[in-house]
Design an enzyme around this catalytic site. Structure first.
Site, PDB file in Angstrom:
ATOM      1  CE  LYS A   1      -4.037   2.050   1.309  1.00 17.54           C
ATOM      2  NZ  LYS A   1      -5.123   3.092   2.094  1.00 17.54           N
TER       3      LYS A   1
ATOM      4  CG  ASN B   1      -0.700   4.765   1.023  1.00 12.19           C
ATOM      5  OD1 ASN B   1      -1.303   4.286   1.651  1.00 12.19           O
ATOM      6  ND2 ASN B   1      -1.668   5.994   0.354  1.00 12.19           N
TER       7      ASN B   1
ATOM      8  CG  ASN C   1      -1.229   9.598  -0.039  1.00 14.71           C
ATOM      9  OD1 ASN C   1      -1.587   8.572  -0.363  1.00 14.71           O
ATOM     10  ND2 ASN C   1      -2.185   9.659   1.588  1.00 14.71           N
TER      11      ASN C   1
HETATM   12  N1  LIG Z   1     -10.715   7.829   4.950  1.00 16.29           N
HETATM   13  C1  LIG Z   1      -9.588   7.429   4.357  1.00 16.29           C
HETATM   14  O1  LIG Z   1      -9.724   6.715   2.937  1.00 16.29           O
HETATM   15  C2  LIG Z   1      -8.630   6.611   4.406  1.00 16.29           C
HETATM   16  C3  LIG Z   1      -7.998   6.810   5.781  1.00 16.29           C
HETATM   17  N2  LIG Z   1      -7.420   5.549   6.415  1.00 16.29           N
HETATM   18  C4  LIG Z   1      -6.794   5.109   7.938  1.00 16.29           C
HETATM   19  O2  LIG Z   1      -7.481   5.102   8.653  1.00 16.29           O
HETATM   20  C5  LIG Z   1      -6.750   5.904   9.223  1.00 16.29           C
HETATM   21  C6  LIG Z   1      -8.365   6.918  10.044  1.00 16.29           C
HETATM   22  O3  LIG Z   1      -8.323   7.581   8.558  1.00 16.29           O
HETATM   23  P1  LIG Z   1      -9.757   8.869   9.062  1.00 16.29           P
HETATM   24  O4  LIG Z   1     -11.114   7.936   9.332  1.00 16.29           O
HETATM   25  O5  LIG Z   1      -9.623   9.544   7.481  1.00 16.29           O
HETATM   26  O6  LIG Z   1      -9.310  10.104  10.243  1.00 16.29           O
HETATM   27  P2  LIG Z   1      -9.694  10.822  10.472  1.00 16.29           P
HETATM   28  O7  LIG Z   1      -9.222  11.969  11.078  1.00 16.29           O
HETATM   29  O8  LIG Z   1     -11.481  11.187  10.138  1.00 16.29           O
HETATM   30  O9  LIG Z   1     -10.852  10.035  12.329  1.00 16.29           O
HETATM   31  C7  LIG Z   1     -10.184  10.240  13.177  1.00 16.29           C
HETATM   32  C8  LIG Z   1     -10.761   9.614  14.504  1.00 16.29           C
HETATM   33  O10 LIG Z   1     -10.310   9.617  15.954  1.00 16.29           O
HETATM   34  C9  LIG Z   1     -11.256  10.206  17.224  1.00 16.29           C
HETATM   35  N3  LIG Z   1      -9.601  10.276  17.553  1.00 16.29           N
HETATM   36  C10 LIG Z   1      -8.961  10.963  17.759  1.00 16.29           C
HETATM   37  N4  LIG Z   1      -8.470  11.068  18.941  1.00 16.29           N
HETATM   38  C11 LIG Z   1      -8.889  10.317  19.966  1.00 16.29           C
HETATM   39  C12 LIG Z   1      -9.306  10.625  21.590  1.00 16.29           C
HETATM   40  N5  LIG Z   1      -7.834  10.729  22.126  1.00 16.29           N
HETATM   41  N6  LIG Z   1     -10.310   9.327  22.113  1.00 16.29           N
HETATM   42  C13 LIG Z   1     -11.287   9.662  21.345  1.00 16.29           C
HETATM   43  N7  LIG Z   1     -11.339   9.655  19.167  1.00 16.29           N
HETATM   44  C14 LIG Z   1     -10.129  10.320  18.729  1.00 16.29           C
HETATM   45  C15 LIG Z   1     -11.190  12.036  16.620  1.00 16.29           C
HETATM   46  O11 LIG Z   1     -12.127  12.457  17.262  1.00 16.29           O
HETATM   47  P3  LIG Z   1     -12.668  14.450  16.155  1.00 16.29           P
HETATM   48  O12 LIG Z   1     -14.116  13.082  15.371  1.00 16.29           O
HETATM   49  O13 LIG Z   1     -12.705  14.567  17.190  1.00 16.29           O
HETATM   50  O14 LIG Z   1     -12.161  14.794  15.284  1.00 16.29           O
HETATM   51  C16 LIG Z   1     -11.498  11.258  15.133  1.00 16.29           C
HETATM   52  O15 LIG Z   1     -12.590  10.292  14.771  1.00 16.29           O
HETATM   53  C17 LIG Z   1      -5.947   6.782   8.998  1.00 16.29           C
HETATM   54  O16 LIG Z   1      -4.568   6.311   9.489  1.00 16.29           O
HETATM   55  C18 LIG Z   1      -5.861   6.767   7.504  1.00 16.29           C
HETATM   56  O17 LIG Z   1      -4.655   7.612   7.245  1.00 16.29           O
HETATM   57  C19 LIG Z   1      -7.086   4.389   4.985  1.00 16.29           C
HETATM   58  C20 LIG Z   1      -7.566   4.283   4.232  1.00 16.29           C
HETATM   59  C21 LIG Z   1      -8.572   5.394   3.994  1.00 16.29           C
HETATM   60  C1  LIG Z   2      -5.091   4.307  -1.624  1.00 22.56           C
HETATM   61  C2  LIG Z   2      -5.706   5.108  -1.327  1.00 22.56           C
HETATM   62  C3  LIG Z   2      -6.134   6.222  -2.425  1.00 22.56           C
HETATM   63  C4  LIG Z   2      -7.685   5.185  -0.842  1.00 22.56           C
HETATM   64  O1  LIG Z   2      -7.348   3.623   0.468  1.00 22.56           O
HETATM   65  C5  LIG Z   2      -4.880   5.817  -0.183  1.00 22.56           C
HETATM   66  O2  LIG Z   2      -4.488   5.168   0.427  1.00 22.56           O
HETATM   67  C6  LIG Z   2      -5.412   7.227   0.158  1.00 22.56           C
HETATM   68  O3  LIG Z   2      -6.463   8.572   0.435  1.00 22.56           O
HETATM   69  O4  LIG Z   2      -4.587   7.501   1.857  1.00 22.56           O
END
Ligand SMILES: NC(=O)C1=CN([C@@H]2O[C@H](COP(=O)(O)OP(=O)(O)OC[C@H]3O[C@@H](n4cnc5c(N)ncnc54)[C@H](OP(=O)(O)O)[C@@H]3O)[C@@H](O)[C@H]2O)C=CC1
Ligand SMILES: CC(C)(CO)C(=O)C(=O)O
Length: 312
Positions: free
Chosen positions: A196, A200, A204
């Site tokens: 992956k 990225n 990214n």
């Molecule tokens: N979004 C995507 O398309 C993709 C994401 N990922 C990976 O997934 C992971 C999450 O990404 P994503 O969902 O986009 O991130 P977000 O920022 O949307 O979500 C992270 C969440 O964690 C919460 N959080 C952080 N600290 C705390 C805490 N101390 N207590 C409770 N909750 C907490 C945040 O709270 P709050 O609501 O208050 O901000 C938020 O809701 C990352 O590693 C990302 O790289 C992987 C592939 C695709």
């Molecule tokens: C591979 C992809 C595009 C979707 O999961 C991603 O990891 C990103 O946007 O960071």
């Protein structure tokens, strides 16, 4: 530890990091009838009032608040059979505080976070036998509190930390599949992670370092496209030094599949533009350090890491 999913018929599941990714997968599992508990921070009050709305390319579904289990602290949720981690890796310092109250002896901890390092951090704190990981090929965003938009549902690949697939891994994959998520299992989680990163690291990273541009602009510029390909080859070389063979055809495929993606904003670019912390250490820093530890030269990755540090 017995590597089965406890209460496999109806496991208690916690979502830690209920943002874009956590709410998307959590909502899908809850809609499929799973016992899902969302640990929420900023969105808690809104979700308790309005519930969760998830839109995917084919439909929009709503989970009313009275159907959701939400909590402000992990102590309110208590021990679970499966803990799904979807925090940004920049919040990993909270692992111990957020996860400890959710554990019993047989809890499986599945991290869906991007980059390298989270599996090892979790294993060091909670024990390697508890840890599993997943790679999400998905593009999901939080439009507003409780409003999740997923423009590409992609696929989810799951693996055990440092062991081949187990019965527990297959049972968890089956839950996701039943919830409508295209899921596969692998015997080699670390290889999934390196693969992956082949996408990225360049996309990214260059999208931020080149001034905040979408992937189509990278692919339309021969210098940037060459840079992306060269970064991919550095990651492939680092992966090979860790026993994960990534062939040149895989690099070519990443370039070919990125071309038709159009004006795509990688998740790190979205964070950067929104002035949120970027996951610099897990996506660029840790692969760079692992390459260095095996004497693999990665000059481009080092430069990109330095630029991202300076810019974010
Ligand atoms: N979004 C995507 O398309 C993709 C994401 N990922 C990976 O997934 C992971 C999450 O990404 P994503 O969902 O986009 O991130 P977000 O920022 O949307 O979500 C992270 C969440 O964690 C919460 N959080 C952080 N600290 C705390 C805490 N101390 N207590 C409770 N909750 C907490 C945040 O709270 P709050 O609501 O208050 O901000 C938020 O809701 C990352 O590693 C990302 O790289 C992987 C592939 C695709
Ligand atoms: C591979 C992809 C595009 C979707 O999961 C991603 O990891 C990103 O946007 O960071």
């Amino acid at each position: 530890m017995n590597l089965t999913l406890t209460n496999a018929a109806s496991p208690k599941i916690a979502i830690v990091g209920a943002g874009a990714l956590g709410c998307y997968y959590g909502a899908r599992l809850a809609r499929a009838g799973e016992n899902v508990h969302f640990l929420m921070r900023g969105d808690l009050a809104t979700v308790r009032k309005r519930g969760l709305t998830v839109s995917v390319p084919t439909e929009t579904f709503h989970l009313p608040p009275e159907t959701l289990h939400t909590a402000a602290t992990p102590g309110e949720i208590g021990p679970c059979d499966l803990v799904i981690i979807a925090l940004k890796t920049t919040a990993n310092a909270s692992f111990r505080e957020l996860i400890t109250p959710l554990l019993h002896d047989g809890t499986a901890i599945l991290t869906l976070q991007n980059g390298l390092g989270s599996d090892e951090e979790l294993a060091a704190i909670f024990g390697a036998e508890h840890i599993l990981g997943g790679i999400c090929f998905i593009c999901v965003n939080r439009l507003a509190p409780g409003e999740i938009s997923c423009t590409s549902t992609g696929a989810l690949s799951l693996g055990e930390f440092q062991r081949p697939a187990t019965e527990r891994l297959r049972a968890i994959a089956e839950k996701f599949t039943r919830a409508g998520v295209k899921t596969t299992v692998s015997d080699n989680l670390i290889e999934l992670r390196w693969r992956k990163l082949v996408w990225n690291v360049p996309f990214n990273g260059l999208s931020i370092a080149a001034g905040g541009i979408t992937t189509d602009k990278i692919m339309a510029d021969p210098v940037l496209e060459n840079e992306a390909a060269a970064l991919m080859r550095e990651i492939a070389a680092a992966a090979a030094a860790h026993g994960c063979a990534i062939p040149e055809s895989f690099v070519q495929k990443q370039l070919d599949t990125t071309r038709p993606m159009g004006a795509y904003k990688p998740s790190s670019l979205i964070d950067y533009l929104a002035k949120r912390e970027v996951e610099v250490e897990s996506i660029w820093g840790e692969p760079m350090r692992r390459a260095k530890a095996r004497n693999v030269p990665t000059p481009r990755l080092e430069m990109l890491h330095a630029l991202l540090h300076a810019l974010t």
